[in-house]
Design an enzyme around this catalytic site. Structure first.
Site, PDB file in Angstrom:
ATOM      1  N   CYS A 405       0.791  -1.236   0.000  1.00  0.00           N
ATOM      2  CA  CYS A 405       0.000   0.000   0.000  1.00  0.00           C
ATOM      3  C   CYS A 405       0.824   1.287   0.000  1.00  0.00           C
ATOM      4  O   CYS A 405       0.483   2.216  -0.739  1.00  0.00           O
ATOM      5  CB  CYS A 405      -1.035  -0.004   1.111  1.00  0.00           C
ATOM      6  SG  CYS A 405      -0.624  -0.923   2.567  1.00  0.00           S
ATOM      7  N   ARG A 434       7.617 -10.842   4.785  1.00  0.00           N
ATOM      8  CA  ARG A 434       7.274 -10.754   6.202  1.00  0.00           C
ATOM      9  C   ARG A 434       8.054 -11.811   6.956  1.00  0.00           C
ATOM     10  O   ARG A 434       8.107 -12.957   6.525  1.00  0.00           O
ATOM     11  CB  ARG A 434       5.759 -10.977   6.387  1.00  0.00           C
ATOM     12  CG  ARG A 434       4.959  -9.909   5.673  1.00  0.00           C
ATOM     13  CD  ARG A 434       3.478 -10.166   5.720  1.00  0.00           C
ATOM     14  NE  ARG A 434       2.800  -9.141   4.933  1.00  0.00           N
ATOM     15  CZ  ARG A 434       1.487  -9.059   4.785  1.00  0.00           C
ATOM     16  NH1 ARG A 434       0.703  -9.938   5.389  1.00  0.00           N
ATOM     17  NH2 ARG A 434       0.951  -8.105   4.055  1.00  0.00           N
ATOM     18  N   GLN A 452       1.146 -10.862  -3.740  1.00  0.00           N
ATOM     19  CA  GLN A 452      -0.297 -10.677  -3.633  1.00  0.00           C
ATOM     20  C   GLN A 452      -0.848 -10.169  -4.961  1.00  0.00           C
ATOM     21  O   GLN A 452      -0.187  -9.388  -5.636  1.00  0.00           O
ATOM     22  CB  GLN A 452      -0.606  -9.635  -2.554  1.00  0.00           C
ATOM     23  CG  GLN A 452      -0.055  -9.990  -1.190  1.00  0.00           C
ATOM     24  CD  GLN A 452      -0.221  -8.848  -0.195  1.00  0.00           C
ATOM     25  OE1 GLN A 452       0.068  -7.703  -0.515  1.00  0.00           O
ATOM     26  NE2 GLN A 452      -0.676  -9.181   0.995  1.00  0.00           N
ATOM     27  N   ASP A 454      -2.586  -7.793  -5.631  1.00  0.00           N
ATOM     28  CA  ASP A 454      -2.997  -6.674  -4.789  1.00  0.00           C
ATOM     29  C   ASP A 454      -3.546  -5.500  -5.610  1.00  0.00           C
ATOM     30  O   ASP A 454      -3.236  -5.364  -6.792  1.00  0.00           O
ATOM     31  CB  ASP A 454      -1.757  -6.181  -4.015  1.00  0.00           C
ATOM     32  CG  ASP A 454      -2.122  -5.569  -2.675  1.00  0.00           C
ATOM     33  OD1 ASP A 454      -3.318  -5.454  -2.381  1.00  0.00           O
ATOM     34  OD2 ASP A 454      -1.196  -5.199  -1.924  1.00  0.00           O
ATOM     35  N   HIS A 456      -5.125  -1.230  -4.705  1.00  0.00           N
ATOM     36  CA  HIS A 456      -5.622  -0.246  -3.750  1.00  0.00           C
ATOM     37  C   HIS A 456      -6.532   0.721  -4.467  1.00  0.00           C
ATOM     38  O   HIS A 456      -6.162   1.261  -5.509  1.00  0.00           O
ATOM     39  CB  HIS A 456      -4.451   0.452  -3.053  1.00  0.00           C
ATOM     40  CG  HIS A 456      -3.660  -0.510  -2.220  1.00  0.00           C
ATOM     41  ND1 HIS A 456      -2.572  -1.178  -2.711  1.00  0.00           N
ATOM     42  CD2 HIS A 456      -3.871  -0.968  -0.957  1.00  0.00           C
ATOM     43  CE1 HIS A 456      -2.121  -2.000  -1.773  1.00  0.00           C
ATOM     44  NE2 HIS A 456      -2.882  -1.903  -0.706  1.00  0.00           N
ATOM     45  N   LYS A 538     -12.439  -5.894   7.559  1.00  0.00           N
ATOM     46  CA  LYS A 538     -12.261  -6.537   6.260  1.00  0.00           C
ATOM     47  C   LYS A 538     -13.263  -7.652   6.042  1.00  0.00           C
ATOM     48  O   LYS A 538     -13.936  -8.086   6.981  1.00  0.00           O
ATOM     49  CB  LYS A 538     -10.842  -7.068   6.102  1.00  0.00           C
ATOM     50  CG  LYS A 538     -10.156  -7.440   7.410  1.00  0.00           C
ATOM     51  CD  LYS A 538      -8.772  -7.976   7.171  1.00  0.00           C
ATOM     52  CE  LYS A 538      -8.389  -8.916   8.288  1.00  0.00           C
ATOM     53  NZ  LYS A 538      -7.340  -9.850   7.994  1.00  0.00           N
ATOM     54  N   HIS A 584      -8.221  -1.904   0.372  1.00  0.00           N
ATOM     55  CA  HIS A 584      -7.151  -2.842   0.017  1.00  0.00           C
ATOM     56  C   HIS A 584      -7.859  -4.127  -0.378  1.00  0.00           C
ATOM     57  O   HIS A 584      -8.760  -4.556   0.335  1.00  0.00           O
ATOM     58  CB  HIS A 584      -6.266  -3.191   1.210  1.00  0.00           C
ATOM     59  CG  HIS A 584      -5.709  -2.019   1.957  1.00  0.00           C
ATOM     60  ND1 HIS A 584      -4.374  -1.867   2.180  1.00  0.00           N
ATOM     61  CD2 HIS A 584      -6.307  -0.955   2.550  1.00  0.00           C
ATOM     62  CE1 HIS A 584      -4.164  -0.773   2.890  1.00  0.00           C
ATOM     63  NE2 HIS A 584      -5.320  -0.199   3.126  1.00  0.00           N
TER      64      HIS A 584
END
Length: 709
Positions: A405, A434, A452, A454, A456, A538, A584
């Site tokens: 993000c 991570r 991901q 991903d 945004h 979420k 997200h």
RNA sequence: GCCACCGUAGCUCAAUUGGCAGAGCAGCGGUUUUGUAAACCGCAGGUUGCGGGUUCGAGUCCCGCCGGUGGCUCCA
């Protein structure tokens, strides 16, 4: 008068004080023999329990593998029998807590001796003796005070703790035997089966560590897991089912099928995608990319690393330091400044404390520029923090990114945004790192480096609901297409904890939006209190792996917090600045985890469009090799194809191809050469007969376009 | 990170109480030319996860580390 209404609607009358057992006996002697417990108005009770006056809904629980309530009682009783067995083998055992769980039960114990799997048999044979003695489970109650005195005398702090947490004025105990028989007993809410002979077939499965009350700061107990079923047959069926499930394990299948490798030399939790796994992942990415473009997303690319200050702004660093790889190139000066920043922030005071000032002096001693600027003790906290941040911004520390993000936010901020531009949807297959706890890493489902799918979304508050709904739709669509339809959806909301940031008003708005979306989605969903991210609630899609562990795949998250931290803006129709809301979302979650689950879902036999190798051309003998090569060349124009013209027998070639779960085999012998056809065999052994290569290709093309599963 | 268990050839597994590290499959070479889930012969393959220790002698016993598995805790 007790009126007992049975499931078939019939009502039987009994005098007041009638027990459940008597009510069952009145229905029939066979049922009475079988009964384990009863349900009164949906609440499970012992057969010895007296029924309340008036009319009650009554159901008899008998040992049936498809009755969860009956199994629960039986497994709870099995836990008691196991606990007694353990206590008799190791008398110093302190019992803690032993509930039924899905597929079985466990008992937490405090015992210095570490129980090893080799000792399971000893425990089981002791259990067999207790079962054979067929001792009654006898309940008795004591007034709270008396019970507490008794427990204190027995000196088990855990049971005392359980008793303190228990509700009601009286506490119940269960003796495995008659009252005052001196038999083993346990503080327990119940209910239980009538006697120890009724627990059916059982097996101790494993022993593991577990923190008392799940608190990692407390001592670790031993948790002994067992399973119990009405009969040996059902136990065996369960064990067999476990065995079958393990055969689907992606950690076994993945390397076997050449999809990925996990290499200790590369690092724990860092997956290597081999060519076959990579083509599978690529195919999924293409699918997702198509959806993104259709749905108005804009692809972006950003680096895997960013300055520490980026993550100080987002709040990821240093709050989540424990789950990040250590920062790169952070100087001693930056480390100290960061410590100073933390102290200043923790002080929550407009006057710097002694520790804070001392630390500053220490840093400033080596750095003239800091001495020049200075650090007055009476500087308000916000100003002190700003001053430290200013120094930190000059530092060259970098972090492997734990989330995508911040980069996407900076793309958003790289242009002035008008309300006409919103929603802005920035998408990227973003790789994040991570530092997951060593004990949690495993296979592809929990890794330290992952990508991901991903994106945004930056939108106005008014657009939020539609954007969330659109994301949920995409996640559901993606799962549907790959046939992963057995999932649960969790509305992950905040609880009373203190990890959450942002105003209560924003949280209320965000949670209302989340709930509104799931409620109107028609999905099977539930609320997960305390499952929210620190920045917002979420919607999570949960799927089980081959041994029943549930994993979060897709996720849609609502975020009012990061827009504030980064001071995001757009110019509204009123020509004033406004703050956008962020969403997200990642429909697949991480590609690593998703592919891991997908391998298990299909047991490695992927549908044609996903299969790394879609077809293998096999020769019967080398006499047909030339024509087979010709077939291969044609097939390769539209399909991922392999060739096997080795000198193995055809039977073995088929066996090897089936082992690799290749969807279609084209078998070429002299007949096919003569007729210029191919003989088609599927991986599950069906022979589809012969046809021309063109016909085969057309059928495959159709199957692929449809993304059939 | 915590508790427990495990680590022998690419894979699956053998190796009396501590006493010469072995087999099948896969691989490679040859023979065979095959019709729908295992042809035959041969060869090669190892510092028994790594590092210490005990012992005349360690795959085996002890300690530390690394990695894996099952739980617990965690999962921005």
């Amino acid at each position: 008068m007790v009126k007992v209404r049975l499931p078939d609607g019939k009502v039987r009358e009994h005098p007041d004080g009638v027990t459940a057992a008597e009510a069952v006996r009145a229905i029939g002697p066979g049922l009475a023999r079988d009964a384990l417990a009863a349900q009164v108005d949906g609440r499970t009770v012992d057969l010895a329990a007296r029924l309340p006056s008036g009319e009650v809904e009554f159901r008899v629980l008998t040992p049936k593998a498809d009755d969860p309530a009956a199994l629960e009682v039986m497994r709870h009783s099995a836990a008691h029998v196991m606990a007694e067995a353990i206590c008799s083998l190791w008398p110093e055992t302190k019992l803690v807590y032993g509930p039924p769980v899905e597929n079985g039960f466990y008992y937490d114990i405090d015992l210095k001796h570490a129980i090893s799997p080799e000792e399971f048999e000893r425990i089981e044979s002791r259990m067999a003796e207790i079962v054979k003695e067929d001792r009654p489970f006898t309940r008795y109650e004591l007034p709270r005070g008396e019970a507490m005195t008794k427990l204190e005398r027995e000196g088990n702090p855990y049971k005392l703790d359980n008793a303190e947490r228990a509700e009601g004025d009286a506490l119940s105990f269960y003796v495995t035997g008659t009252r005052d028989s001196g038999c083993w007993e346990d503080l327990c809410r119940g209910p239980h089966v009538p006697s120890s002979g009724r627990i059916g077939a059982y097996k101790i499965m494993q022993v593991a560590g577990a923190y008392h009350h799940g608190d990692a700061s407390k001592a670790m107990l031993q948790r002994v897991y067992g399973t119990a079923w009405p009969s040996k047959k059902e136990l065996d069926a369960y064990l067999n089912q476990l065995e079958e499930a393990r055969k689907r394990d992606h950690r076994r299948l993945g390397p076997e099928l050449g999809l990925f490798a996990l290499d200790p030399l590369v690092g724990s939790g860092l997956a290597l995608w081999k060519p076959k796994g990579a083509i599978l992942r690529h195919t999924l990415e293409v699918f997702i990319r198509e959806e993104l473009l259709r749905r108005g997303y804009q692809p972006v690319y950003t680096p895997h690393i960013g300055k520490l200050d980026l993550y100080r702004t987002s709040g990821h660093f240093p709050y989540y330091k424990d789950s990040q790889f250590p920062p790169l190139y952070e100087s001693e000066r930056a480390r100290l400044l960061n410590a100073l920043w933390e102290i200043a922030r923790a002080s929550n005071s407009d006057r710097a404390g002694a520790e804070e000032l001392a630390l500053f002096s220490r840093i400033a001693a080596d750095h003239a520029d800091l001495r020049q600027v200075g650090y007055p003790a009476d500087l308000p906290m916000e100003d002190r923090l700003r001053r430290i941040r200013g120094w930190l911004q000059q530092e060259d520390g970098y972090l492997l990114r734990p989330m995508n993000c911040p980069h996407h936010i900076r793309i958003y901020q790289s242009d002035v945004r008008s309300y006409r531009d919103l929603p802005v949807r920035l998408a990227e297959f973003g790789t994040v790192y991570r530092y997951e706890q060593s004990g949690e890493i495993g296979g592809l489902t929990r890794v330290r480096g992952m990508t991901q799918d991903d994106a945004h979304i930056f939108c106005t508050p008014e657009q939020l609901h539609d954007e969330l709904a659109g994301c949920v739709d995409m996640a559901r669509h993606a799962l549907n297409v790959v046939g992963l339809t057995d999932y649960r959806v969790r509305a992950s909301l905040r609880d009373g904890g203190d990890k959450y940031v942002g105003s209560k008003e924003n949280w209320d708005l965000a949670e209302a939006a989340i709930l509104d979306v799931v409620q109107h989605s028609g999905m099977n969903w539930f609320v997960g209190r305390g499952e929210a991210a620190f920045y917002g609630p979420k919607i999570d899609f949960l799927v089980k792996d081959c041994i029943g562990r549930e994993w979060q795949l897709g996720t849609v998250q609502c975020d009012y917090n990061l827009p504030e931290r980064f001071e995001l803006k757009y110019i509204g129709a009123d020509n004033h600045e406004h703050r956008p809301v962020m969403v997200h979302r990642a429909p697949l979650g991480s590609l690593e985890r998703f592919v891991g689950i997908l391998i298990e879902h299909f047991a490695g036999a992927f549908p044609l469009w996903l299969a790394p190798v879609q077809v293998r051309v096999i020769t019967v003998s080398e006499k047909s090799r030339d024509y087979a090569r010709e077939v291969l060349r044609t097939v390769q124009k539209g399909l991922r194809a392999e060739f096997d013209d080795g000198d193995e027998r055809i039977g073995n070639k088929i066996r090897m191809a089936a082992h690799m779960k290749i969807p279609y085999l084209l078998i070429i012998g002299e007949q096919e050469v003569a007729n210029r056809t191919v003989s088609i065999r599927t991986r599950d052994g069906r022979q589809l007969g012969s046809c021309t290569v063109a016909e085969f290709m057309a059928a495959c093309a159709d199957e692929i376009v449809k993304r059939g599963v």
